[in-house]
Write an enzyme that holds these catalytic residues in place. Structure first.
Site, mmCIF file in Angstrom:
data_model
loop_
_atom_site.group_PDB
_atom_site.id
_atom_site.type_symbol
_atom_site.label_atom_id
_atom_site.label_comp_id
_atom_site.label_asym_id
_atom_site.label_seq_id
_atom_site.Cartn_x
_atom_site.Cartn_y
_atom_site.Cartn_z
ATOM 1 N N HIS A 309 41.052 43.632 36.754
ATOM 2 C CA HIS A 309 40.063 42.924 35.949
ATOM 3 C C HIS A 309 38.714 43.577 36.166
ATOM 4 O O HIS A 309 38.406 44.009 37.268
ATOM 5 C CB HIS A 309 39.997 41.450 36.374
ATOM 6 C CG HIS A 309 39.344 40.579 35.359
ATOM 7 N ND1 HIS A 309 37.989 40.455 35.274
ATOM 8 C CD2 HIS A 309 39.884 39.818 34.380
ATOM 9 C CE1 HIS A 309 37.715 39.640 34.272
ATOM 10 N NE2 HIS A 309 38.833 39.243 33.714
ATOM 11 N N ASP A 366 46.624 36.743 32.538
ATOM 12 C CA ASP A 366 47.679 37.102 31.594
ATOM 13 C C ASP A 366 49.014 37.368 32.262
ATOM 14 O O ASP A 366 50.044 37.439 31.591
ATOM 15 C CB ASP A 366 47.278 38.360 30.809
ATOM 16 C CG ASP A 366 46.132 38.058 29.888
ATOM 17 O OD1 ASP A 366 46.131 36.964 29.317
ATOM 18 O OD2 ASP A 366 45.231 38.905 29.761
HETATM 19 N N1 ACO Z 1 47.699 49.324 36.704
HETATM 20 C C1 ACO Z 1 47.557 50.481 37.382
HETATM 21 N N2 ACO Z 1 46.357 51.018 37.698
HETATM 22 C C2 ACO Z 1 45.260 50.360 37.316
HETATM 23 C C3 ACO Z 1 45.327 49.144 36.615
HETATM 24 C C4 ACO Z 1 46.601 48.611 36.324
HETATM 25 N N3 ACO Z 1 46.733 47.461 35.655
HETATM 26 N N4 ACO Z 1 44.079 48.702 36.363
HETATM 27 C C5 ACO Z 1 43.247 49.614 36.876
HETATM 28 N N5 ACO Z 1 43.954 50.612 37.473
HETATM 29 C C6 ACO Z 1 43.418 51.755 38.200
HETATM 30 C C7 ACO Z 1 42.860 52.817 37.263
HETATM 31 O O1 ACO Z 1 43.839 53.753 36.894
HETATM 32 C C8 ACO Z 1 41.747 53.387 38.095
HETATM 33 O O2 ACO Z 1 42.331 54.230 39.054
HETATM 34 P P1 ACO Z 1 41.556 55.572 39.564
HETATM 35 O O3 ACO Z 1 40.335 55.058 40.276
HETATM 36 O O4 ACO Z 1 42.531 56.267 40.431
HETATM 37 O O5 ACO Z 1 41.211 56.343 38.318
HETATM 38 C C9 ACO Z 1 41.193 52.181 38.851
HETATM 39 O O6 ACO Z 1 42.317 51.272 38.954
HETATM 40 C C10 ACO Z 1 40.032 51.487 38.156
HETATM 41 O O7 ACO Z 1 40.439 51.227 36.800
HETATM 42 P P2 ACO Z 1 39.431 51.001 35.569
HETATM 43 O O8 ACO Z 1 40.188 51.135 34.309
HETATM 44 O O9 ACO Z 1 38.226 51.863 35.783
HETATM 45 O O10 ACO Z 1 39.008 49.480 35.814
HETATM 46 P P3 ACO Z 1 38.268 48.580 34.777
HETATM 47 O O11 ACO Z 1 37.559 47.551 35.579
HETATM 48 O O12 ACO Z 1 37.475 49.374 33.808
HETATM 49 O O13 ACO Z 1 39.475 47.940 33.941
HETATM 50 C C11 ACO Z 1 41.135 46.498 33.105
HETATM 51 C C12 ACO Z 1 39.860 46.630 33.957
HETATM 52 C C13 ACO Z 1 40.876 47.043 31.685
HETATM 53 C C14 ACO Z 1 41.467 45.017 32.976
HETATM 54 C C15 ACO Z 1 42.283 47.271 33.780
HETATM 55 O O14 ACO Z 1 42.476 46.793 35.094
HETATM 56 C C16 ACO Z 1 43.592 47.210 32.988
HETATM 57 O O15 ACO Z 1 43.795 48.004 32.077
HETATM 58 N N6 ACO Z 1 44.492 46.245 33.329
HETATM 59 C C17 ACO Z 1 45.719 46.064 32.592
HETATM 60 C C18 ACO Z 1 45.437 45.330 31.284
HETATM 61 C C19 ACO Z 1 45.143 43.861 31.510
HETATM 62 O O16 ACO Z 1 45.853 43.150 32.231
HETATM 63 N N7 ACO Z 1 44.081 43.376 30.826
HETATM 64 C C20 ACO Z 1 43.696 41.951 30.886
HETATM 65 C C21 ACO Z 1 42.320 41.802 31.430
HETATM 66 S S1 ACO Z 1 41.960 40.133 31.703
HETATM 67 C C22 ACO Z 1 41.612 39.503 30.198
HETATM 68 O O17 ACO Z 1 41.060 40.079 29.316
HETATM 69 C C23 ACO Z 1 41.986 38.115 30.040
#
Ligand code: ACO
Length: 432
Positions: A309, A366
């Site tokens: 998140h 979610d």
């Molecule tokens: N699975 C695996 N790796 C992940 C995940 C995940 N779900 N989420 C983040 N990471 C990793 C990234 O690859 C990144 O790794 P790195 O540092 O080695 O490059 C690191 O964690 C940081 O990720 P970002 O994408 O920069 O984090 P951000 O805060 O921008 O993204 C997000 C948040 C979009 C929610 C992300 O965690 C994601 O895509 N999750 C899956 C989708 C999801 O569940 N979305 C619902 C959000 S809640 C809502 O809207 C109700």
């Protein structure tokens, strides 16, 4: 008064005031940055930018706190209802019994949509995505509720009580109608004797001579699901609603834009993506271990959906509540969902894995909401629509906060231009 911030730029010192929120969140007030220094702040993704000062919802993502109007989400989940919490989000305080009754009546009265909207829904292709249909219907509500959607702020605020109730109620009606139309079924009329959630399930599932029969556990689970989604501070869709509202657009136009923002898989679309992921894992016979490795490698482009998140770097408090409610619901209904076993295994494995621990990736709301919705009989392509129904009070509350602020300025971020420098137009015959 907090101490001001001092910024040195091009060997010159500038002083900027700082702001402290009620819960001690600190911000540097950079509103005069450009006029004073000629610089702008660059913060792609807005991870460090406070776009507003709001009184609606408080989140501390480091420790996993969520409060609506100051009240912890755990207390609301335990004691409140979707409509009571919606009232509080909209108007600031918990309602008296009289206020709640009035609000409930307004929502019930506002639930019927124009027959012309039903006809408009029939014009969509049978395989139209439910979020596309809902977004269109929310935009259309400004046409069918035109007296409340004038784009004249004073007039729109005068009609706010009615418009807010209509937005909350008609979103559910339009969502259910959309579902029935794509199934080739006749739409049902709202039943004002039912609770908000039961009325929605009736709109979805009642058939001639076979009315939907409310099951208390199902009603409670749906109400809880909606309550947990009701607001979440300056997320992508709510910020979109505020952005559109800042230009003076009416409530329905603003929430329609929010609906579009919610659609994406990184935001509200994640609940659908979680079930798709769980089904895919199940189909391969994996218990989730292989998928976790793929998500960690980053090569497959796969992510563990329902994990991570932008704000929560600890457990999403909603995930804890909904995870427990999910177990209880499935037990009560006697449903044995293999996806729940895979979800449990994924959660345990990820929470013990250094990749997820070091990146502070925890389950978000979610992760379990899709399993709950599936148990309620909601088709998975409607999961994001359910999120939109739940989020509507938050969008409306944020619209009102903007509309009621006489000092509100149109939201208009700047950019750093990185395209071609000045060049001349080239006539067609001279282009290579
Ligand atoms: N699975 C695996 N790796 C992940 C995940 C995940 N779900 N989420 C983040 N990471 C990793 C990234 O690859 C990144 O790794 P790195 O540092 O080695 O490059 C690191 O964690 C940081 O990720 P970002 O994408 O920069 O984090 P951000 O805060 O921008 O993204 C997000 C948040 C979009 C929610 C992300 O965690 C994601 O895509 N999750 C899956 C989708 C999801 O569940 N979305 C619902 C959000 S809640 C809502 O809207 C109700």
């Amino acid at each position: 008064m907090s101490k001001p911030a001092v910024l040195t730029l091009d060997d010159k010192e500038y002083v900027f005031p700082t702001i402290k929120g009620v819960e001690n969140e600190k911000a540097v007030d950079f509103r005069t940055l450009r006029s004073a220094t000629g610089y702008i702040s660059y913060d792609e993704g807005y991870g460090n930018t406070g776009s507003c000062q709001s009184e609606i919802t408080y989140i501390d993502g480091e420790v996993g706190i969520l409060r609506y109007r100051g009240i912890p989400i755990e207390q609301l989940a335990d004691k409140s209802s979707f409509l009571e919490s919606s009232y509080m989000l909209l108007y600031g305080d918990l309602p008296t019994q009289f206020e709640l009754d009035q609000f409930t009546t307004r929502v019930r009265k506002g639930a019927a949509v124009s027959p012309m909207m039903c006809d408009a829904l029939k014009g969509f292709p049978r395989d139209a995505p439910p979020m596309g249909m809902l977004g269109s219907m929310l935009g259309a509500m400004s046409c069918y509720n035109a007296s409340m959607a004038t784009n004249d702020r004073a007039v729109d605020l005068e009609h706010f009580d009615e418009a807010a109730a209509a937005a909350i109620a008609q979103t559910a009606t339009a969502a259910a109608l959309g579902y029935r139309v794509t199934k080739g079924l006749e739409g049902n009329q709202p039943d004002p004797s039912l609770s908000f959630g039961d009325n929605f399930l009736h709109l979805m599932f009642s058939e001639e001579g076979r009315p939907y029969k409310a099951i208390p556990e199902v009603s409670r689970a749906l109400d809880l699901m909606l309550l947990l989604h009701a607001d979440h501070e300056q997320n992508c869709s709510t910020s979109t609603v505020r952005m559109v509202a800042s230009g003076g657009a009416n409530l329905f136009a603003s929430v329609a834009a929010g609906c579009g923002a919610l659609w994406g898989p990184a935001h509200g679309g994640a609940n659908m993506a979680v079930i798709k992921m769980l089904e895919e894992i199940r189909a391969t016979g994996d218990d989730g271990s292989k998928f976790i490795e793929e998500a960690k490698s980053g090569k497959s482009g796969k992510r563990l959906m329902g994990f991570g998140h932008r704000v929560y770097k600890n457990f999403d408090p909603r995930a804890k509540i909904i995870g427990k409610a999910c177990e209880e619901l499935l037990n009560k209904l006697g449903i044995d969902d293999p996806c729940l076993d895979i979800a449990r295994h994924l959660e345990q494995a990820a929470l013990a894995d250094d990749y997820f621990i070091s990146r502070n990736l925890y389950p978000n709301v979610d992760f379990y909401s899709g399993i709950v919705l599936r148990a309620l009989g909601i088709p998975s392509d409607m999961f994001t629509v359910m999120f939109a129904i739940g989020r509507m009070p938050g969008w409306v509350a944020n619209w009102r906060e903007i509309a009621m602020n006489p000092k509100m300025k149109i939201n208009r971020p700047r950019q750093i231009y990185q395209g071609p420098a000045l060049r001349d137009y080239v006539a067609m015959e001279d282009r290579g």
